[in-house]
Write a protein that holds these residues in place. Sequence first.
Motif, mmCIF file in Angstrom:
data_model
loop_
_atom_site.group_PDB
_atom_site.id
_atom_site.type_symbol
_atom_site.label_atom_id
_atom_site.label_comp_id
_atom_site.label_asym_id
_atom_site.label_seq_id
_atom_site.Cartn_x
_atom_site.Cartn_y
_atom_site.Cartn_z
ATOM 1 N N LYS A 1 -29.890 -19.892 -20.269
ATOM 2 C CA LYS A 1 -30.789 -20.974 -19.834
ATOM 3 C C LYS A 1 -32.123 -20.412 -19.326
ATOM 4 O O LYS A 1 -32.207 -19.245 -18.908
ATOM 5 C CB LYS A 1 -30.123 -21.778 -18.710
ATOM 6 N N ASP A 2 -33.149 -21.284 -19.280
ATOM 7 C CA ASP A 2 -34.477 -20.859 -18.827
ATOM 8 C C ASP A 2 -34.452 -20.325 -17.399
ATOM 9 O O ASP A 2 -35.124 -19.345 -17.079
ATOM 10 C CB ASP A 2 -35.462 -22.032 -18.934
ATOM 11 N N TRP A 3 -33.620 -20.962 -16.567
ATOM 12 C CA TRP A 3 -33.589 -20.513 -15.163
ATOM 13 C C TRP A 3 -33.053 -19.079 -15.059
ATOM 14 O O TRP A 3 -33.472 -18.302 -14.206
ATOM 15 C CB TRP A 3 -32.796 -21.470 -14.265
ATOM 16 N N MET A 4 -32.186 -18.699 -15.995
ATOM 17 C CA MET A 4 -31.655 -17.323 -15.984
ATOM 18 C C MET A 4 -32.781 -16.345 -16.314
ATOM 19 O O MET A 4 -32.923 -15.294 -15.701
ATOM 20 C CB MET A 4 -30.523 -17.167 -16.991
ATOM 21 N N ILE B 1 -34.297 -13.289 -13.957
ATOM 22 C CA ILE B 1 -34.403 -11.890 -14.406
ATOM 23 C C ILE B 1 -35.831 -11.403 -14.203
ATOM 24 O O ILE B 1 -36.086 -10.308 -13.700
ATOM 25 C CB ILE B 1 -33.977 -11.748 -15.890
ATOM 26 N N LYS B 2 -36.775 -12.282 -14.596
ATOM 27 C CA LYS B 2 -38.190 -11.934 -14.484
ATOM 28 C C LYS B 2 -38.525 -11.612 -13.032
ATOM 29 O O LYS B 2 -39.155 -10.599 -12.731
ATOM 30 C CB LYS B 2 -39.022 -13.123 -14.965
ATOM 31 N N LYS B 3 -38.032 -12.511 -12.169
ATOM 32 C CA LYS B 3 -38.342 -12.367 -10.747
ATOM 33 C C LYS B 3 -37.762 -11.078 -10.172
ATOM 34 O O LYS B 3 -38.415 -10.329 -9.462
ATOM 35 C CB LYS B 3 -37.740 -13.558 -10.008
ATOM 36 N N ILE B 4 -36.509 -10.778 -10.515
ATOM 37 C CA ILE B 4 -35.828 -9.649 -9.879
ATOM 38 C C ILE B 4 -36.121 -8.318 -10.558
ATOM 39 O O ILE B 4 -36.344 -7.310 -9.899
ATOM 40 C CB ILE B 4 -34.304 -9.894 -9.827
ATOM 41 N N PHE B 5 -36.103 -8.305 -11.912
ATOM 42 C CA PHE B 5 -36.126 -7.007 -12.606
ATOM 43 C C PHE B 5 -37.449 -6.652 -13.283
ATOM 44 O O PHE B 5 -37.687 -5.494 -13.588
ATOM 45 C CB PHE B 5 -35.021 -6.964 -13.671
ATOM 46 N N LEU B 6 -38.259 -7.648 -13.632
ATOM 47 C CA LEU B 6 -39.425 -7.303 -14.468
ATOM 48 C C LEU B 6 -40.727 -7.241 -13.675
ATOM 49 O O LEU B 6 -40.873 -7.815 -12.621
ATOM 50 C CB LEU B 6 -39.542 -8.303 -15.625
#
Length: 471
Positions: free
Chosen positions: A459-462, A466-471
Motif C-alpha cells: 500500500k501507499d502508506w507502506m 519506508i521513505k520516512k524511515i530508511f530513505l
Amino acid sequence: MKYDYHIIVIGAGSAGLTVASGATGLGAKVALLENHKMGGDCLNYGCIPSKTFLRTAHLAKDITNSAEFALNAKLGEVNLKKVMQRVKDVIAEIEPHDSKERFEGLGVDVFLGESQIIDKHTVQIDERKLTGKKIVIATGSTGRIPPIPGLENVNYVTNKTIFDLEDLPEHLVIIGGGPIGLELGQGFRHLGSKVTIIDQNDHLFPKDDPEVWDVMKKVFADDKIDLCLQCKVKSINETNNLKSVIVELDGKEKTISGDALLVSAGRIPNTKGLNLEKLGVKTDKRGYIITSNKMQTSIKNIFAAGDVTGPFQFTHMAGYQAGKVVPNTILGFGGKTSYTMVPWTTYTKPEVAHVGYTQPWAEQLGIYKESMIFQLEEIDRAKADNDRYGFLKLILGKKGKIIGATLVGDKAGEMIPLASLAIAKKMKASAFASIIFSYPTQAEIFQRVSFEYLKRSFKDWMKSLIKKIFL
Ligand SMILES: Cc1cc2nc3c(=O)[nH]c(=O)nc-3n(C[C@H](O)[C@H](O)[C@H](O)COP(=O)(O)OP(=O)(O)OC[C@H]3O[C@@H](n4cnc5c(N)ncnc54)[C@H](O)[C@@H]3O)c2cc1C
C-alpha cells in the motif's frame, strides 16, 4: 459364507486395473473381468491414441508455420495411414503394462468375456459363476450417439474408430465441441483438413474460467477452424460419401457437408448387463452410478470407480477414485474422495489446464475473494518459443490463499502441478516469489504473478513509511 474372491473387479480400464493391482498388493484374492480390451478407453481409444496423434499434428502445425521460426520447411502430403500406424505402435508399446499376462503375474485372476452381475455377491462371466465378498464396478463410459434423424444411415466415426481412418479427410465435420472434438478437430486441421465444429452452446470450454474462451476463440480463428456455435443439428444424410449435416442457426437452416463426420457429443456410462436396478444400485438421472465419498454404492458391498461414476471423466480421476476403493474394500476405511483439487487439461495447442475451483464455481460457493491474471506473452521464454497465446489465472480465497488456477499455454499441462502443490499446501498467491525459477522458463509465469500480487498488496502508506524511515 466363503467366497471365491475377496474382490471381483468388472472392467480392466484405468480404474479397474488400479483396484486389481492395489488390492492384490495388499494380499486380497482378486478377479478382474474384461469384455473387450485390457487397458480400457485410455489406452485403446482415448488418452494414448489421441495424444500420440496430436504430437504429429502439432509438429505439422510448426512445420506449416516454419517461417515464424525463420525456416522455410514445407509440410508434404500427409499419409494418414502412417500417422495412425504410429498411434498403433505407441499403443502396442504400452499394452504389455496393462496386459492379462502382467496382471496374472501380479497374482490377479483375469477373465475375458461377457459378464453379468447375478446378485450382490455373484458375477457370471460367460458360463462361469464367480462369487466375491466385494464387487467393484469399473466399466467406464462410451461416446453418446445423439438421436439425430438420419444418423443411423450415415458412415460416421467416433473416438473408437477415428484412429482407423486411412485417408486424410478433405473436410471433417464434428458434432460436439467438447475436449475430444476440439483436440481431434484441431489436430486434423493442423494436418491439412478443413474442419467444422458444430456445438449447440454459444461458447466452448464451458467448464473453464471465462477468459479461456476469449483466448481460444482467437486461436481457432487463426487456425481457420470453422465453428458453428448455437447450431442445433436437425438431421443428417449421406450421398456419394458426402455427409451433410443440416443445422438450425438463428431460425434458419444451413447445410454443412464433409467427407468425414466425427460424433463426439458427450459420454454415457457403461452399465448394460450389470442389473443395477434389480440389485438396487442407485444411479443419477443420466445413468451414472451414485457413490459415497468412499466410492461405495447404495449396496454396501458394491463399489464403483472411474467414468461410470460420472464426475470428472479423466484417467487420473479413475486412478484417484480407485486408490480410495482399495483400502475401503479391504479394510473398510482408509480414504474419502474430495473433488476440490481436481486437475484437467485439454490438449489443444495451446493447452488449457485447470486445477481446483474456477472463479464461477468459487463465487457460487461464496469462497471467492479475488483473482490474479498474468499474460504469457510477457514471459521471455514464451517469446523465444513463439508461444503467443496464454495466461495464468490464480483464483484466490481468504487471505490470498490459492484455491484454483487456470493456465493456457503450450506447456500448460506440464506446469499446472505447481498450482496443485500450492493449493494442497494452502499456499498464498505470494508463495512463488521466494522460489528461484530457472531462467528462461515458462514456469516463471507463477513467480511473475506472485510479484504482481505482492506489488498489489503493497500500500501507499507502506511506501511513505519506508521513505520516512530508511530513505
Ligand atoms: C478421445 C479421448 C481422449 C481422452 N483423453 C484423456 C486424457 O488426455 N487424459 C485423461 O485423463 N483422460 C482422457 N480421456 C478419458 C479417459 O480415457 C477415461 O476417463 C478413462 O479411460 C476412464 O477409465 P475407466 O477405468 O473408468 O474406464 P475405461 O478405461 O473405459 O475402462 C472400462 C473397461 O470396462 C470394460 N467393460 C465395460 N463393461 C463391461 C462389462 N459388462 N464387463 C466387463 N468389462 C466391461 C470396458 O471394455 C473397458 O475396458 C479421454 C477419453 C477419450 C474418449
